[in-house]
Design a protein around this motif. Structure first.
Motif, PDB file in Angstrom:
ATOM      1  N   ASP A  37       0.933  -1.176   0.001  1.00  0.00           N
ATOM      2  CA  ASP A  37       0.176   0.055  -0.234  1.00  0.00           C
ATOM      3  C   ASP A  37       0.864   1.194   0.095  1.00  0.00           C
ATOM      4  N   ALA A  38       1.984   1.423   0.770  1.00  0.00           N
ATOM      5  CA  ALA A  38       2.616   2.307   0.735  1.00  0.00           C
ATOM      6  C   ALA A  38       3.467   2.888  -0.514  1.00  0.00           C
ATOM      7  N   GLU A  39       3.952   1.779  -1.128  1.00  0.00           N
ATOM      8  CA  GLU A  39       4.647   1.890  -2.366  1.00  0.00           C
ATOM      9  C   GLU A  39       3.559   2.389  -3.495  1.00  0.00           C
ATOM     10  N   LEU A  40       2.387   1.854  -3.509  1.00  0.00           N
ATOM     11  CA  LEU A  40       1.405   2.186  -4.561  1.00  0.00           C
ATOM     12  C   LEU A  40       0.910   3.650  -4.381  1.00  0.00           C
ATOM     13  N   ALA A  41       0.635   4.063  -2.956  1.00  0.00           N
ATOM     14  CA  ALA A  41       0.118   5.171  -2.336  1.00  0.00           C
ATOM     15  C   ALA A  41       1.177   6.363  -2.993  1.00  0.00           C
ATOM     16  N   GLU A  42       2.668   6.095  -2.851  1.00  0.00           N
ATOM     17  CA  GLU A  42       3.425   7.078  -3.246  1.00  0.00           C
ATOM     18  C   GLU A  42       3.526   7.258  -4.880  1.00  0.00           C
ATOM     19  N   PHE A  55      -7.480  -2.092  -2.097  1.00  0.00           N
ATOM     20  CA  PHE A  55      -7.069  -3.527  -1.927  1.00  0.00           C
ATOM     21  C   PHE A  55      -8.347  -4.221  -1.369  1.00  0.00           C
ATOM     22  N   ALA A  56      -8.946  -3.922  -0.273  1.00  0.00           N
ATOM     23  CA  ALA A  56      -9.733  -4.694   0.280  1.00  0.00           C
ATOM     24  C   ALA A  56     -10.926  -5.164  -0.796  1.00  0.00           C
ATOM     25  N   ARG A  57     -11.383  -4.083  -1.623  1.00  0.00           N
ATOM     26  CA  ARG A  57     -12.142  -4.402  -2.727  1.00  0.00           C
ATOM     27  C   ARG A  57     -11.631  -5.470  -3.687  1.00  0.00           C
ATOM     28  N   LEU A  58     -10.578  -5.107  -4.163  1.00  0.00           N
ATOM     29  CA  LEU A  58      -9.887  -6.092  -5.347  1.00  0.00           C
ATOM     30  C   LEU A  58      -9.582  -7.542  -4.829  1.00  0.00           C
ATOM     31  N   VAL A  59      -9.391  -7.671  -3.382  1.00  0.00           N
ATOM     32  CA  VAL A  59      -9.358  -8.962  -2.709  1.00  0.00           C
ATOM     33  C   VAL A  59     -10.817  -9.667  -2.992  1.00  0.00           C
ATOM     34  N   ASP A  60     -11.746  -8.732  -2.675  1.00  0.00           N
ATOM     35  CA  ASP A  60     -13.232  -9.099  -2.750  1.00  0.00           C
ATOM     36  C   ASP A  60     -13.549  -9.645  -4.187  1.00  0.00           C
ATOM     37  N   GLU A  61     -13.149  -8.848  -5.282  1.00  0.00           N
ATOM     38  CA  GLU A  61     -13.439  -9.183  -6.539  1.00  0.00           C
ATOM     39  C   GLU A  61     -12.531 -10.245  -7.136  1.00  0.00           C
ATOM     40  N   GLY A  62     -11.439 -10.686  -6.595  1.00  0.00           N
ATOM     41  CA  GLY A  62     -10.621 -11.777  -6.946  1.00  0.00           C
ATOM     42  C   GLY A  62      -9.361 -11.493  -7.759  1.00  0.00           C
ATOM     43  N   LEU A  63      -8.823  -9.866  -7.679  1.00  0.00           N
ATOM     44  CA  LEU A  63      -7.807  -9.613  -8.483  1.00  0.00           C
ATOM     45  C   LEU A  63      -6.550  -9.577  -7.488  1.00  0.00           C
ATOM     46  N   LEU A  64      -6.827  -9.578  -6.307  1.00  0.00           N
ATOM     47  CA  LEU A  64      -5.779  -9.704  -5.399  1.00  0.00           C
ATOM     48  C   LEU A  64      -6.120 -10.979  -4.311  1.00  0.00           C
ATOM     49  N   GLU A  65      -5.092 -11.443  -4.052  1.00  0.00           N
ATOM     50  CA  GLU A  65      -5.247 -12.422  -2.524  1.00  0.00           C
ATOM     51  C   GLU A  65      -4.504 -11.995  -1.649  1.00  0.00           C
ATOM     52  N   SER A  66      -4.740 -12.351  -0.477  1.00  0.00           N
ATOM     53  CA  SER A  66      -4.338 -11.747   0.814  1.00  0.00           C
ATOM     54  C   SER A  66      -3.936 -12.976   1.843  1.00  0.00           C
ATOM     55  N   LYS A  67      -2.814 -13.074   2.431  1.00  0.00           N
ATOM     56  CA  LYS A  67      -2.475 -14.233   3.420  1.00  0.00           C
ATOM     57  C   LYS A  67      -2.225 -13.344   4.687  1.00  0.00           C
ATOM     58  N   PRO A  68      -2.772 -13.612   5.659  1.00  0.00           N
ATOM     59  CA  PRO A  68      -2.443 -12.929   7.052  1.00  0.00           C
ATOM     60  C   PRO A  68      -0.895 -13.165   7.461  1.00  0.00           C
TER      61      PRO A  68
END
Length: 248
Positions: A37-42, A55-68
Motif C-alpha cells: 500500500d505504501a509503495e502504490l500510494a506514493e 486493496f480490500a475491494r480488489l481482494v473481494d473481486e478476486g484480482l488480489l489475494e491476501s494471506k495474514p
C-alpha cells in the motif's frame, strides 16, 4: 455546512481502485506480484488509506489475494475463475440485450456501429487495448439502455477477470472476438429483433470458452504457495482491518 461532504475521500478510493485494477488487467502488475500500500500510494500521489480500501475491494473481486502476516499479491489467471465469471457476465449481457433492444433509438445503434468500426480497426492494427475499449463501448450501449443497475454492477465486477485473459491471449497472437458477430448483433438491434440479438450475444460470450481452453492449466496451490518470513519494513492491507508485515 451542507456543501461539506466526504466526497473527496470516496473519489480518491475509487481512483485508487480503478488505477490498480487497470494495472492488473493490463499486466503491469503481473500475476504473483506482491503489492504494498505504501509503495502504490506514493506512486499515485495518494495517502495509504484509499489504497488500502482499494486493496480490500480488489481482494473481494478476486484480482488480489491476501494471506495474514505474509503478503497481498496479484492473483494468478485461473481458467475456472474466468469460466465462472464469463458465464455470469454473459448471462447479464443477455438480460441487458433482451431488455434494451425494444428501447433502442437510431442514435444508440449508430453508436454501436461506430464502436464496432473502431473495434475492427484496432484488431487489424494489433491494438489490444483499443479493441477491448471498443468492445466495452459497444456492449455498454445495451447495458446502459437496459437500465438494470444490478446487472450493470455484476458486469463491472466480473469483467476485469475476463479481460485479463482476453488481453493476455490477444497479446500472444490469439484470435479476437469477431467484428462479424458484432455486426450481426447490431443488425438484430436495428431491426428490433430481441430474440436474435440475445442469441448472438450468447454466441459472443460462448466464444470466450475457446480462450479459457487455451490458458495454462490451473495452478497447483501446493506448487505456487511460497511462504516467507515477514519483513517489518513493509506493510500490506489486511481486509479485516489494520496493517501487517509483508514478505516477498
Amino acid at each position: 455546512m451542507e456543501a461539506i461532504r466526504p466526497v473527496q475521500r470516496t473519489l480518491l478510493r475509487d481512483r485508487a481502485y480503478a488505477s490498480i485494477r487497470d494495472a492488473i488487467v493490463a499486466g503491469e502488475l503481473e500475476p504473483g506480484a506482491v503489492v504494498r500500500d505504501a509503495e502504490l500510494a506514493e506512486r499515485m500521489g495518494l495517502s495509504r488509506a484509499p489504497v488500502r480500501e482499494a486493496f480490500a475491494r480488489l481482494v473481494d473481486e478476486g484480482l488480489l489475494e491476501s494471506k495474514p502476516q505474509s503478503y497481498t499479491r496479484v492473483t494468478p489467471v485461473v481458467a475456472a475463475d474466468v469460466r465462472d465469471a464469463a458465464a455470469v457476465v454473459g448471462a447479464m449481457h443477455e438480460l441487458a440485450t433482451r431488455v434494451a433492444v425494444p428501447r433502442l433509438f437510431a442514435a444508440d445503434v449508430q453508436t454501436m456501429r461506430a464502436a464496432n468500426e473502431r473495434f475492427a480497426a484496432a484488431v487489424g492494427a494489433g491494438d489490444v487495448d483499443g479493441a477491448l475499449r471498443a468492445d466495452d463501448a459497444l456492449h455498454d450501449v445495451l447495458v446502459r439502455v437496459a437500465g438494470n443497475h444490478a446487472a450493470a454492477a455484476t458486469i463491472a465486477r466480473y469483467t476485469p477477470l475476463i479481460r485479463r485473459l482476453e488481453r493476455r491471449r490477444f497479446g500472444e497472437g490469439g484470435t479476437c472476438r469477431s467484428a462479424g458477430l458484432h455486426e450481426r448483433l447490431i443488425e438484430a438491434c436495428a431491426a428490433g429483433d430481441a430474440q436474435t440479438a440475445v442469441r448472438v450475444t450468447a454466441e459472443i460470450w460462448r466464444s470466450l470458452a475457446d480462450l479459457v481452453e487455451l490458458t495454462d492449466p490451473d495452478p497447483d496451490p501446493a506448487e505456487t504457495e511460497t511462504d516467507t518470513a515477514p519483513d517489518p519494513a513493509d506493510t500490506v492491507i489486511d481486509p479485516t482491518g489494520g496493517d501487517r508485515a509483508d514478505g516477498d
